[in-house]
Motif scaffolding. Structure first.
Motif, mmCIF file in Angstrom:
data_model
loop_
_atom_site.group_PDB
_atom_site.id
_atom_site.type_symbol
_atom_site.label_atom_id
_atom_site.label_comp_id
_atom_site.label_asym_id
_atom_site.label_seq_id
_atom_site.Cartn_x
_atom_site.Cartn_y
_atom_site.Cartn_z
ATOM 1 N N LYS A 130 21.327 7.269 -3.385
ATOM 2 C CA LYS A 130 21.739 6.837 -4.720
ATOM 3 C C LYS A 130 21.983 8.066 -5.584
ATOM 4 O O LYS A 130 21.401 9.118 -5.369
ATOM 5 N N ASP A 131 22.855 7.898 -6.577
ATOM 6 C CA ASP A 131 23.061 8.963 -7.561
ATOM 7 C C ASP A 131 21.834 9.023 -8.460
ATOM 8 O O ASP A 131 21.432 8.017 -9.032
ATOM 9 N N GLN A 132 21.230 10.181 -8.578
ATOM 10 C CA GLN A 132 20.068 10.314 -9.445
ATOM 11 C C GLN A 132 20.012 11.728 -9.989
ATOM 12 O O GLN A 132 20.619 12.636 -9.439
ATOM 13 N N GLU A 133 19.261 11.874 -11.052
ATOM 14 C CA GLU A 133 19.110 13.202 -11.646
ATOM 15 C C GLU A 133 18.213 14.063 -10.759
ATOM 16 O O GLU A 133 17.357 13.560 -10.050
ATOM 17 N N THR A 134 18.448 15.360 -10.794
ATOM 18 C CA THR A 134 17.656 16.290 -10.005
ATOM 19 C C THR A 134 16.471 16.770 -10.825
ATOM 20 O O THR A 134 16.609 17.061 -12.006
ATOM 21 N N SER A 135 15.332 16.843 -10.214
ATOM 22 C CA SER A 135 14.139 17.357 -10.886
ATOM 23 C C SER A 135 14.267 18.875 -11.027
ATOM 24 O O SER A 135 14.724 19.562 -10.117
ATOM 25 N N ILE A 136 13.853 19.379 -12.169
ATOM 26 C CA ILE A 136 13.904 20.825 -12.398
ATOM 27 C C ILE A 136 13.024 21.555 -11.386
ATOM 28 O O ILE A 136 13.315 22.683 -10.998
ATOM 29 N N HIS A 137 11.986 20.905 -10.926
ATOM 30 C CA HIS A 137 11.078 21.546 -9.969
ATOM 31 C C HIS A 137 11.748 21.817 -8.627
ATOM 32 O O HIS A 137 11.447 22.803 -7.971
ATOM 33 N N SER A 138 12.674 20.955 -8.229
ATOM 34 C CA SER A 138 13.371 21.198 -6.963
ATOM 35 C C SER A 138 14.280 22.417 -7.063
ATOM 36 O O SER A 138 14.567 23.071 -6.070
ATOM 37 N N LEU A 139 14.726 22.731 -8.282
ATOM 38 C CA LEU A 139 15.561 23.905 -8.486
ATOM 39 C C LEU A 139 14.745 25.191 -8.569
ATOM 40 O O LEU A 139 15.284 26.281 -8.397
ATOM 41 N N LEU A 140 13.465 25.072 -8.833
ATOM 42 C CA LEU A 140 12.603 26.248 -8.990
ATOM 43 C C LEU A 140 11.977 26.727 -7.679
ATOM 44 O O LEU A 140 11.434 27.824 -7.631
ATOM 45 N N ILE A 141 12.044 25.919 -6.645
ATOM 46 C CA ILE A 141 11.327 26.250 -5.404
ATOM 47 C C ILE A 141 11.784 27.586 -4.824
ATOM 48 O O ILE A 141 10.969 28.473 -4.584
ATOM 49 N N MET A 142 13.065 27.756 -4.603
ATOM 50 C CA MET A 142 13.525 28.985 -3.952
ATOM 51 C C MET A 142 13.447 30.225 -4.847
ATOM 52 O O MET A 142 13.056 31.286 -4.364
#
Length: 177
Positions: A130-142
């Motif tokens: 489904k289309d959903q917003e991305t969590s900021i935490h998933s962008l911070l991992i790398m």
């Protein structure tokens, strides 16, 4: 023998140089980052209340996050105490490789803590995402992984362990574990 001399020199003049300052700074950053992540997660995303997030249920998400961050903090604190006692830092191989293993653990724990805060993709009835917003935490991992592995100077050959760790983390993430 010449290579061993270089390793000892590198350990004494590069790895141990200003290690106390680096460790103090890292402890402060992890404390501030944990506080900011906690406030954001409680008041903005409400990740600890909403069970539709990721692979962790709402009941264990907070303990996983806090235990991971506390473990990171205590690893840094243990190295700070070891550095203050000086005798632990004199043994080149134990200190150097211990620090390397510790930062592998810190990197893995940081990824694990952010994973507890990250949404997993939701699937519709056809199995499509489904289309959903991305969590900021998933962008911070790398970026956080990159910051952690570059905090201490390691020789090239021994720093390749971080590449192996990244491959293991990516494999586990792609398998959904």
């Amino acid at each position: 023998e010449l290579e061993d001399k270089f390793h000892r020199w590198f350990h004494e003049n590069t790895t141990c140089k200003k290690l106390d300052t680096r460790l103090d700074r890292q402890a402060l950053v992890i404390s501030v980052l944990t506080t900011v992540d906690m406030v954001y997660s409680v008041f903005v995303t409400q990740v600890f209340e909403n069970d539709s997030f990721g692979r962790f249920s709402a009941k264990i998400r907070l303990p996983v996050f806090l235990c991971s961050r506390l473990a990171i903090f205590f690893i840094i604190l243990a190295w700070r105490v070891a550095y203050a006692s000086k005798h632990a830092m004199l043994s080149y191989q134990k200190a150097y490789y211990g620090l390397l293993v510790s930062y592998c653990a810190i990197a893995a724990l940081m990824v694990f803590s952010y994973d507890a805060l990250t949404k997993s993709p939701e699937l519709d009835s056809n199995g499509a995402m489904k289309d959903q917003e991305t969590s900021i935490h998933s962008l911070l991992i790398m970026p956080m992984f990159q910051l952690i592995i570059t905090q201490n100077p390691f020789l090239f050959r021994s720093s390749l362990v971080f590449v192996a760790l990244a491959v293991v983390i990516m494999t586990l993430e792609s398998c959904g574990l």
